[in-house]
Design a protein around this motif. Structure first.
Motif, short mmCIF file in Angstrom:
data_model
loop_
_atom_site.label_atom_id
_atom_site.label_comp_id
_atom_site.label_asym_id
_atom_site.label_seq_id
_atom_site.Cartn_x
_atom_site.Cartn_y
_atom_site.Cartn_z
N ILE A 194 10.49 4.78 3.97
CA ILE A 194 11.39 4.36 3.13
C ILE A 194 11.05 3.84 1.79
CG2 ILE A 194 12.34 1.72 2.96
CD1 ILE A 194 11.23 1.86 6.65
N THR A 195 12.33 3.46 0.79
CA THR A 195 12.55 3.95 -0.63
C THR A 195 13.09 2.08 -0.95
OG1 THR A 195 14.29 5.21 -0.37
CG2 THR A 195 11.89 6.35 -1.06
N GLY A 196 12.64 2.00 -2.16
CA GLY A 196 12.82 0.77 -2.44
C GLY A 196 11.58 -0.29 -2.91
N LEU A 197 12.15 -1.56 -3.50
CA LEU A 197 11.09 -2.86 -3.51
C LEU A 197 11.00 -3.73 -2.58
CD1 LEU A 197 11.82 -2.56 -7.23
CD2 LEU A 197 10.25 -1.31 -5.98
N LEU A 198 10.05 -3.99 -1.75
CA LEU A 198 10.21 -5.13 -1.01
C LEU A 198 9.07 -6.39 -1.49
CD1 LEU A 198 10.13 -5.41 2.05
CD2 LEU A 198 7.96 -5.25 2.20
N LEU A 236 7.76 0.80 -1.64
CA LEU A 236 8.16 1.26 -0.01
C LEU A 236 7.60 2.37 0.58
CD1 LEU A 236 10.69 -0.94 0.87
CD2 LEU A 236 8.75 -0.72 2.08
N ALA A 237 8.02 3.27 -0.58
CA ALA A 237 7.86 4.27 -0.46
C ALA A 237 6.13 4.60 0.02
CB ALA A 237 8.06 5.35 -1.74
N GLN A 238 5.17 3.70 -1.48
CA GLN A 238 4.01 3.83 -1.48
C GLN A 238 3.71 3.63 0.32
OE1 GLN A 238 0.92 1.50 -4.25
NE2 GLN A 238 1.81 3.76 -5.08
N LEU A 239 3.77 2.32 0.59
CA LEU A 239 3.11 1.30 1.64
C LEU A 239 3.41 2.15 2.87
CD1 LEU A 239 2.74 -1.64 2.47
CD2 LEU A 239 4.81 -2.06 2.30
N THR A 240 4.66 2.57 3.23
CA THR A 240 5.30 3.35 4.56
C THR A 240 4.43 4.93 4.53
OG1 THR A 240 6.88 4.23 3.31
CG2 THR A 240 7.40 2.54 4.78
N GLU A 241 3.79 5.07 3.60
CA GLU A 241 3.04 6.43 3.51
C GLU A 241 1.86 5.98 3.58
OE1 GLU A 241 3.53 8.09 -0.11
OE2 GLU A 241 5.63 9.18 -0.22
N THR A 242 1.46 4.80 3.49
CA THR A 242 0.47 4.54 3.52
C THR A 242 -0.12 4.41 4.71
OG1 THR A 242 -0.31 3.31 1.65
CG2 THR A 242 -1.63 2.78 3.20
N PHE A 243 0.82 4.22 5.99
CA PHE A 243 0.59 4.35 7.57
C PHE A 243 1.10 5.43 8.34
CE2 PHE A 243 0.44 -0.44 5.81
CZ PHE A 243 -0.63 -0.55 5.80
N GLY A 244 1.82 5.58 7.25
CA GLY A 244 2.35 6.79 8.15
C GLY A 244 4.04 6.50 9.03
N GLU A 283 -12.81 -22.26 -0.91
CA GLU A 283 -11.53 -22.48 -1.33
C GLU A 283 -11.39 -21.98 -3.17
OE1 GLU A 283 -10.96 -26.93 -1.48
OE2 GLU A 283 -10.19 -26.82 0.46
N PHE A 284 -10.58 -21.56 -3.03
CA PHE A 284 -9.99 -20.37 -4.54
C PHE A 284 -9.17 -22.31 -5.68
CE2 PHE A 284 -11.72 -16.94 -2.91
CZ PHE A 284 -11.95 -16.05 -3.82
N LEU A 285 -9.55 -21.77 -6.71
CA LEU A 285 -8.43 -23.06 -7.05
C LEU A 285 -7.45 -22.29 -8.30
CD1 LEU A 285 -11.74 -25.45 -9.12
CD2 LEU A 285 -10.81 -25.47 -7.06
N GLY A 286 -6.66 -22.94 -8.01
CA GLY A 286 -5.41 -21.75 -8.94
C GLY A 286 -4.99 -20.66 -7.92
N GLY A 287 -4.68 -20.04 -8.58
CA GLY A 287 -3.52 -18.65 -7.61
C GLY A 287 -4.94 -17.52 -8.57
N LEU A 288 -4.85 -16.89 -7.01
CA LEU A 288 -5.51 -15.39 -6.87
C LEU A 288 -3.98 -14.56 -7.68
CD1 LEU A 288 -7.71 -13.75 -7.04
CD2 LEU A 288 -7.22 -13.25 -5.01
N ASN A 289 -4.52 -13.68 -8.61
CA ASN A 289 -3.43 -12.88 -8.79
C ASN A 289 -3.23 -11.34 -9.39
OD1 ASN A 289 -0.89 -14.42 -9.47
ND2 ASN A 289 -2.30 -15.13 -11.25
N LEU A 290 -3.52 -10.71 -8.49
CA LEU A 290 -3.38 -9.07 -7.82
C LEU A 290 -2.84 -8.16 -8.29
CD1 LEU A 290 -5.84 -9.45 -4.19
CD2 LEU A 290 -6.12 -9.62 -7.02
N ALA A 291 -2.81 -6.61 -8.64
CA ALA A 291 -1.34 -6.39 -8.75
C ALA A 291 -1.90 -4.79 -7.23
CB ALA A 291 -2.23 -5.49 -10.34
N VAL A 292 -0.96 -4.59 -6.97
CA VAL A 292 -1.38 -3.64 -5.38
C VAL A 292 0.22 -3.96 -5.06
CG1 VAL A 292 -0.95 -5.72 -4.31
CG2 VAL A 292 -2.04 -3.48 -3.22
N PHE A 293 -0.27 -1.60 -4.85
CA PHE A 293 1.44 -1.28 -4.48
C PHE A 293 2.58 -1.57 -5.78
CE2 PHE A 293 -0.08 -2.18 -0.19
CZ PHE A 293 -0.23 -0.57 0.09
N GLN A 294 2.22 -0.92 -6.49
CA GLN A 294 3.07 -0.91 -8.09
C GLN A 294 3.80 -2.57 -8.47
OE1 GLN A 294 2.59 1.75 -9.67
NE2 GLN A 294 1.12 2.73 -8.60
#
Length: 661
Positions: A531-535, A519-527, A477-488
């Motif tokens: 889609i552009t914008g922030l999710l 969203l542009a980076q995310l959708t391009e990842t999966f081909g 079990e992780f104590l507290g939150g796990l903070n990550l930077a991904v897809f900008q």
């Protein structure tokens, strides 16, 4: 179980000791038949009679006492009418007697010269291929056994414990016994077909090889050497086939027939094992003092020895090479106090467990109470749970059930790194392990991670901080939150726990929230279609069992942000519409001439339970919901008409849609 293992050790000395008693009894009887030595203080004879007739001559003794022991109904006869004095010679002499409730008979040649009191005997037990050769000029008795189970001789004379009576074997060789010194020995005797079973803990079948031994009864010592090259053995969880893995065993026992026996034993295989064990045996208690094991060829050792044990613990098909050694020391009570493991250019691979170590070299020191030297390990590459840790090294302290990194360590992973500022573990030998961890992940390419894991290739990188964690039993079990930077953007993982991560049917649970995903980076990842914008969104109550999602409550939605375009391509609309139960607004109209469309908002939700996803979006009415709400001219909407979707079918369509076309 321990008592029986100790008894097995004592049986080696017991057999030789009791066989020596057998030699001595038979030798004394032959001596008495051929020589009138009953004037000696060590001898006492009751009921002595001479038997002579026209056909034969003989001697009868009702009871013979000899050095604290006795035999009854002793009868010596020579069926030939031969001269008794001054030289007696008989080619078909027979001797019978009773000892320990058993009746014995021997037959063979005897010769006695009364003038110089010299006698010889060459006889055989009537019901076993056991031959004795004695000469009064030589105090050494020769006994030749031809395919005989020596334990059965011991059983007939003095008895055996119940468990030993089931041991079957054939022994062939020459055994000598010195009547004056009490020393016995055998050189390069052979044995085969040794079978024994004690419940499911100890099983030997068809064991065979050679044995040499020297027993000094007066000095209470025995030296022995055994070669095992036939048969197989199961000892607890260890299986050995001695045809494929022959071993030589050298040992010494001191203090035999006392309350404390000291022993030292070396077990070696010419190619891959050198080992030594010392300790003591006190009654039914085995106490180890020191153990040294050296394995110069771990590939061969693993194939023949370790593989069977590793398979039991779920690490079957493990490959290894290189060498290692292990030494351990114990206190006077037999409690482990310290051990040291040395690795020399060691290699390990287990594809199923996603574990690998290349060119690992170093030393691990462990102590029960006293401080030990720091441990150091270095490697060319280390793979843990599929993640490669490139060339690096680690220094740590391992004391009792506590582990601690010594200083800050940075481990290169793919094109980034993981920096451990602090890592300690308490209670490693208990069910509840307390872990303290502080780490930072420098940007690691998601493309490299997903490629290694066999997932759809993702662009971008992962970075962030890892808080503390705790492991109880098989749950992390992780104590507290796990903070990550991904897809900008930013992702936070709360209530993260992992159960049986490297075992059967692993379970991962967490609550996830994220914001600002590109969203542009995310959708391009999966081909999927651009889609552009922030999710943003959240996934609550996520549970993954055996790497398949079986529960979640998820919502994803776009957040309108100044300066960020919100567009969706026609290709993305077509792919969304092909998932089933969803329809876009394009059809065969002039709108097909447009490549991209502006949208106002995107929202999709799913509550997964019992393999069924209750899906929703914007403006949920009955079975109808809006996934994409158009904006601008031309305006398009993507609408769903089925609220309940089979999760496996939905994921299969999502992952296997022909996005490239």
């Amino acid at each position: 179980m321990l008592k029986n293992k100790v008894s097995h050790c004592q049986m080696q000395a017991l057999c030789l000791r009791e066989l020596s008693r057998v030699f001595a009894v038979v030798s004394a009887l032959l001596l008495l038949v051929c020589q009138h030595a009953w004037a000696d203080d060590d001898w006492k004879v009751l009921g002595l009679q001479s038997i002579n007739d026209e056909q034969s001559g003989g001697l009868f003794i009702e009871r013979l006492y000899w050095q604290g022991d006795h035999v009854d109904q002793l009868f010596y006869r020579c069926p030939e009418q031969l001269t008794v004095y001054p030289i007696h010679s008989c080619d078909k002499a027979a001797l019978s007697f009773e000892y320990a409730g058993q009746k014995f008979q021997v037959a063979g040649k005897t010769r006695f010269d009364w003038s110089d009191k010299h006698w010889m005997a060459d006889v055989k037990l009537s019901d076993a291929n056991v031959y004795f050769k004695l000469d009064s000029a030589d105090p050494q008795v020769l006994m030749n056994l031809d395919k005989v189970n020596p334990l059965m001789l011991v059983e007939r004379f003095v008895g055996l414990p119940e468990w030993a009576r089931s041991i079957g074997m054939e022994f062939s060789g020459l055994v000598t016994h010195h009547l004056l010194s009490g020393q016995s020995s055998t050189q390069e005797a052979s044995f085969s077909g040794l079978d024994f079973e004690y419940s499911t803990d100890i099983i030997v079948a068809g064991l065979g090889g050679t044995i040499s031994a020297e027993l000094d009864q007066s000095g209470q010592q025995m030296i022995y050497q055994i070669t095992l090259n036939q048969g197989e053995m199961l000892f607890d969880q260890l299986y050995v086939n001695f045809v494929a893995y022959p071993v030589s065993i050298r040992g010494q026992l001191a203090g035999l027939f006392t309350d404390e026996i000291t022993f030292s034993t070396a077990v070696n295989n010419r190619q891959s094992l050198q080992s030594a064990v010392t300790g003591v045996i006190r009654q039914d208690e085995l106490i180890i003092r020191k153990v040294d094991i050296k394995v110069p060829d771990s590939h061969h050792f693993n194939q023949q020895i370790l593989a069977s044990v590793l398979r039991i613990y779920g690490f079957g098909q493990t490959e290894m090479s290189g060498g290692f050694s292990l030494s351990a020391a114990f206190d006077p009570a037999g409690v482990l106090t310290e051990w040291q493991l040395l690795l020399d250019d060691y290699y390990l691979l287990n594809d199923r467990r996603k574990l690998q170590a290349d060119a690992m070299t170093g030393v691990v020191n462990w102590g029960a109470q006293q401080p030990v030297e720091h441990s150091q390990m270095r490697w060319q590459q280390l793979v843990l749970a599929g993640m490669p840790v490139n060339q690096s090294q680690v220094e740590f302290i391992y004391l009792a059930d506590q582990f601690a990194l010594n200083g800050i360590h940075e481990f290169p992973v793919f094109d980034g790194s993981i920096q451990l500022r602090d890592f300690t573990a308490d209670g490693l030998l208990s069910d509840a392990v307390d872990l303290s961890l502080k780490a930072t992940i420098a940007p690691i390419s998601l493309r490299l991670i997903t490629e290694k894991l066999g997932w759809p290739e993702m662009s971008g990188s992962i970075s962030g901080d890892i808080p503390g964690l705790v492991k109880r039993g098989q749950v992390i079990e992780f104590l507290g939150g796990l903070n990550l930077a991904v897809f900008q953007g930013q992702m936070k993982v709360d209530n993260l726990s992992m159960e049986r991560l490297f075992g059967v049917a692993p379970v991962i649970a967490a609550d996830i929230s994220f914001s600002g995903f590109d969203l542009a980076q995310l959708t391009e990842t999966f081909g999927f279609g651009r889609i552009t914008g922030l999710l943003s969104g959240e996934v609550n109550g996520l549970r993954i069992t055996n790497w398949k999602t079986d529960r979640l409550d998820a919502r994803v939605y776009t957040v309108k942000t100044k300066g960020v375009k919100q567009t969706i391509s026609q290709r993305a609309i077509d792919n969304i519409s092909s998932l089933g139960g969803i329809k876009g607004a394009i059809s065969n109209t002039f709108l097909r001439f447009f490549d991209d469309f502006r949208y106002q908002k995107i929202k999709l939700s799913c509550v997964l339970h019992n393999s069924v996803c209750q899906i929703g979006g914007l403006k949920n009415q009955g079975n109808q919901f809006v996934i994409v709400e158009g904006g601008g001219i031309p305006k398009i909407n993507i609408v769903g008409f089925v609220r309940s979707i089979n999760w496996e079918e939905f994921i299969d369509r999502l992952l296997n849609a022909n996005y490239g076309n």
